[in-house]
Design a protein around this motif. Sequence first.
Motif, mmCIF file in Angstrom:
data_model
loop_
_atom_site.group_PDB
_atom_site.id
_atom_site.type_symbol
_atom_site.label_atom_id
_atom_site.label_comp_id
_atom_site.label_asym_id
_atom_site.label_seq_id
_atom_site.Cartn_x
_atom_site.Cartn_y
_atom_site.Cartn_z
ATOM 1 N N GLY A 153 0.815 -1.214 0.000
ATOM 2 C CA GLY A 153 0.000 0.000 0.000
ATOM 3 C C GLY A 153 0.843 1.256 0.000
ATOM 4 O O GLY A 153 0.559 2.218 -0.728
ATOM 5 N N ARG A 154 1.915 1.257 0.808
ATOM 6 C CA ARG A 154 2.806 2.424 0.838
ATOM 7 C C ARG A 154 3.503 2.617 -0.501
ATOM 8 O O ARG A 154 3.613 3.746 -1.004
ATOM 9 C CB ARG A 154 3.833 2.260 1.965
ATOM 10 N N GLU A 155 3.976 1.525 -1.090
ATOM 11 C CA GLU A 155 4.666 1.634 -2.379
ATOM 12 C C GLU A 155 3.697 2.098 -3.470
ATOM 13 O O GLU A 155 4.070 2.880 -4.351
ATOM 14 C CB GLU A 155 5.284 0.287 -2.750
ATOM 15 N N LYS A 156 2.474 1.643 -3.418
ATOM 16 C CA LYS A 156 1.452 2.066 -4.381
ATOM 17 C C LYS A 156 1.230 3.572 -4.310
ATOM 18 O O LYS A 156 1.228 4.270 -5.338
ATOM 19 C CB LYS A 156 0.147 1.323 -4.098
ATOM 20 N N HIS A 157 1.052 4.093 -3.108
ATOM 21 C CA HIS A 157 0.815 5.533 -2.953
ATOM 22 C C HIS A 157 2.040 6.339 -3.387
ATOM 23 O O HIS A 157 1.894 7.429 -3.970
ATOM 24 C CB HIS A 157 0.447 5.854 -1.500
ATOM 25 N N ARG A 158 3.232 5.843 -3.127
ATOM 26 C CA ARG A 158 4.433 6.555 -3.555
ATOM 27 C C ARG A 158 4.529 6.610 -5.068
ATOM 28 O O ARG A 158 4.863 7.640 -5.651
ATOM 29 C CB ARG A 158 5.677 5.880 -2.965
ATOM 30 N N MET A 159 4.234 5.495 -5.730
ATOM 31 C CA MET A 159 4.303 5.486 -7.184
ATOM 32 C C MET A 159 3.255 6.417 -7.791
ATOM 33 O O MET A 159 3.509 7.093 -8.794
ATOM 34 C CB MET A 159 4.100 4.065 -7.713
ATOM 35 N N GLU A 160 2.085 6.461 -7.196
ATOM 36 C CA GLU A 160 1.049 7.365 -7.704
ATOM 37 C C GLU A 160 1.450 8.821 -7.547
ATOM 38 O O GLU A 160 1.032 9.685 -8.327
ATOM 39 C CB GLU A 160 -0.274 7.097 -6.969
ATOM 40 N N ALA A 161 2.303 9.098 -6.552
ATOM 41 C CA ALA A 161 2.734 10.477 -6.322
ATOM 42 C C ALA A 161 4.010 10.838 -7.068
ATOM 43 O O ALA A 161 4.202 11.997 -7.449
ATOM 44 C CB ALA A 161 2.940 10.713 -4.822
ATOM 45 N N PHE A 162 4.891 9.867 -7.301
ATOM 46 C CA PHE A 162 6.233 10.175 -7.801
ATOM 47 C C PHE A 162 6.415 9.936 -9.300
ATOM 48 O O PHE A 162 7.487 10.222 -9.828
ATOM 49 C CB PHE A 162 7.280 9.354 -7.040
ATOM 50 N N ASP A 182 6.210 -5.242 -7.151
ATOM 51 C CA ASP A 182 5.493 -5.237 -8.430
ATOM 52 C C ASP A 182 4.148 -4.536 -8.248
ATOM 53 O O ASP A 182 3.112 -5.176 -8.066
ATOM 54 C CB ASP A 182 5.304 -6.682 -8.912
ATOM 55 N N VAL A 183 4.145 -3.198 -8.329
ATOM 56 C CA VAL A 183 2.942 -2.436 -8.024
ATOM 57 C C VAL A 183 2.164 -1.981 -9.256
ATOM 58 O O VAL A 183 1.109 -1.367 -9.111
ATOM 59 C CB VAL A 183 3.286 -1.188 -7.172
ATOM 60 N N LEU A 184 2.644 -2.264 -10.460
ATOM 61 C CA LEU A 184 1.933 -1.801 -11.648
ATOM 62 C C LEU A 184 0.462 -2.239 -11.663
ATOM 63 O O LEU A 184 -0.409 -1.431 -12.002
ATOM 64 C CB LEU A 184 2.643 -2.270 -12.915
ATOM 65 N N PHE A 191 -4.101 5.740 -12.602
ATOM 66 C CA PHE A 191 -3.644 6.481 -13.772
ATOM 67 C C PHE A 191 -4.641 6.392 -14.930
ATOM 68 O O PHE A 191 -4.763 7.327 -15.709
ATOM 69 C CB PHE A 191 -2.264 5.978 -14.200
ATOM 70 N N THR A 192 -5.366 5.285 -15.028
ATOM 71 C CA THR A 192 -6.386 5.166 -16.069
ATOM 72 C C THR A 192 -7.493 6.199 -15.856
ATOM 73 O O THR A 192 -7.984 6.806 -16.812
ATOM 74 C CB THR A 192 -6.984 3.754 -16.073
ATOM 75 N N LYS A 193 -7.856 6.413 -14.611
ATOM 76 C CA LYS A 193 -8.901 7.381 -14.306
ATOM 77 C C LYS A 193 -8.398 8.816 -14.376
ATOM 78 O O LYS A 193 -9.068 9.700 -14.919
ATOM 79 C CB LYS A 193 -9.466 7.093 -12.907
ATOM 80 N N PRO A 274 12.000 8.965 -0.422
ATOM 81 C CA PRO A 274 13.282 8.249 -0.284
ATOM 82 C C PRO A 274 14.211 8.491 -1.460
ATOM 83 O O PRO A 274 13.782 8.746 -2.590
ATOM 84 C CB PRO A 274 12.841 6.781 -0.205
ATOM 85 N N LEU A 275 15.502 8.383 -1.198
ATOM 86 C CA LEU A 275 16.514 8.684 -2.210
ATOM 87 C C LEU A 275 16.386 7.811 -3.455
ATOM 88 O O LEU A 275 16.734 8.246 -4.552
ATOM 89 C CB LEU A 275 17.919 8.502 -1.602
ATOM 90 N N ARG A 276 15.897 6.596 -3.295
ATOM 91 C CA ARG A 276 15.849 5.683 -4.451
ATOM 92 C C ARG A 276 14.897 6.178 -5.534
ATOM 93 O O ARG A 276 14.966 5.700 -6.673
ATOM 94 C CB ARG A 276 15.451 4.282 -4.010
ATOM 95 N N TYR A 277 13.995 7.124 -5.219
ATOM 96 C CA TYR A 277 13.068 7.647 -6.221
ATOM 97 C C TYR A 277 13.595 8.899 -6.914
ATOM 98 O O TYR A 277 13.023 9.324 -7.918
ATOM 99 C CB TYR A 277 11.715 7.979 -5.575
ATOM 100 N N TRP A 278 14.648 9.496 -6.404
ATOM 101 C CA TRP A 278 15.064 10.805 -6.887
ATOM 102 C C TRP A 278 15.471 10.792 -8.354
ATOM 103 O O TRP A 278 15.283 11.778 -9.066
ATOM 104 C CB TRP A 278 16.214 11.330 -6.021
ATOM 105 N N LYS A 279 16.065 9.685 -8.827
ATOM 106 C CA LYS A 279 16.576 9.680 -10.200
ATOM 107 C C LYS A 279 15.462 9.769 -11.237
ATOM 108 O O LYS A 279 15.731 10.050 -12.409
ATOM 109 C CB LYS A 279 17.405 8.425 -10.454
ATOM 110 N N TYR A 280 14.196 9.550 -10.826
ATOM 111 C CA TYR A 280 13.093 9.638 -11.764
ATOM 112 C C TYR A 280 12.248 10.898 -11.562
ATOM 113 O O TYR A 280 11.233 11.063 -12.242
ATOM 114 C CB TYR A 280 12.193 8.407 -11.637
#
Length: 301
Positions: A153-162, A182-184, A191-193, A274-280
Amino acid sequence: MSRSLTPLNRQQVPQTGTAGPRPTAPALTAPPLDYTYDGSFDGLMTVLFTIYDRKAPPNSIQPEGAVQGGLFTQPLLVETHEATAARVWDGLLRHMREEARTRLFHAFLSEQPDRELLIFRYADLAMRSAQDIAENYTDENVRRVAHLSQQMGREKHRMEAFVRFEKTSDELFHATIEPDFDVLPLIAPHFTKRYADQRWLIYDQRRHYGLYYDLHRTDIVQFESDTTTPRRSGVSATVLDEREPLFKVLWQTYFDHVNIPERKNMKLHRRHIPLRYWKYLSEKQPRETRFEPIRNKRPQP
């Protein structure tokens, strides 16, 4: 390995009433077996059916290509049957609430090495209990499934934000991510909505597949070789829309101006991003133009 946006590509069925006794799983009295499957979620559901059909508990459940058998054992390869898998998936609602069943799908997407046995143990416990086990945190399997679901759930929300899109010359919005899990399948509805009026592709660089929306539906896309996989650093400037560099500068400028330097707290910032998301993230890339603060304050008399 086949993938699906939702378990078995099926709609969630309404939970039936609880009238009548709960069915009980058959006793697993046959000698234990090692099972192997194609690595898909509906494949795993087919394995669960086979376990109770043969009444043979699992020594192990492993995807093809990762089987570690013993010297004197031959794993049983279970072929995926979508109808059987759908029957198992729908049948789980007779033993658990829909929220608890969703946790099992989250546990599968977590990619933990022992996720298959964990899901079996959770389902088996639910089918042998007279009451719902979702809140039975004294059981180790229930705790682990709940914990993995929270992490997903946390990873899902981060991907939706980042997620940050780049626009290509053919009007496709492309983004590359590399999540821990694997949160896709979980972020597809969001994202579809939210971006229903534009074509987009979100590519998971670690797992080599992505989501593609063509203005009508969202599908799984996979690339035949790594040489064709899109990478953020590998997208040629000739492929991007000519205004894309300007969009990047505008976003960075916006980010700089909403920032309050006097309240800078990098420890808190890294906790939320988190730092691991910064490159994107566009706002974390080197600035092409020097930041100048807006001087809109009246001089003090």
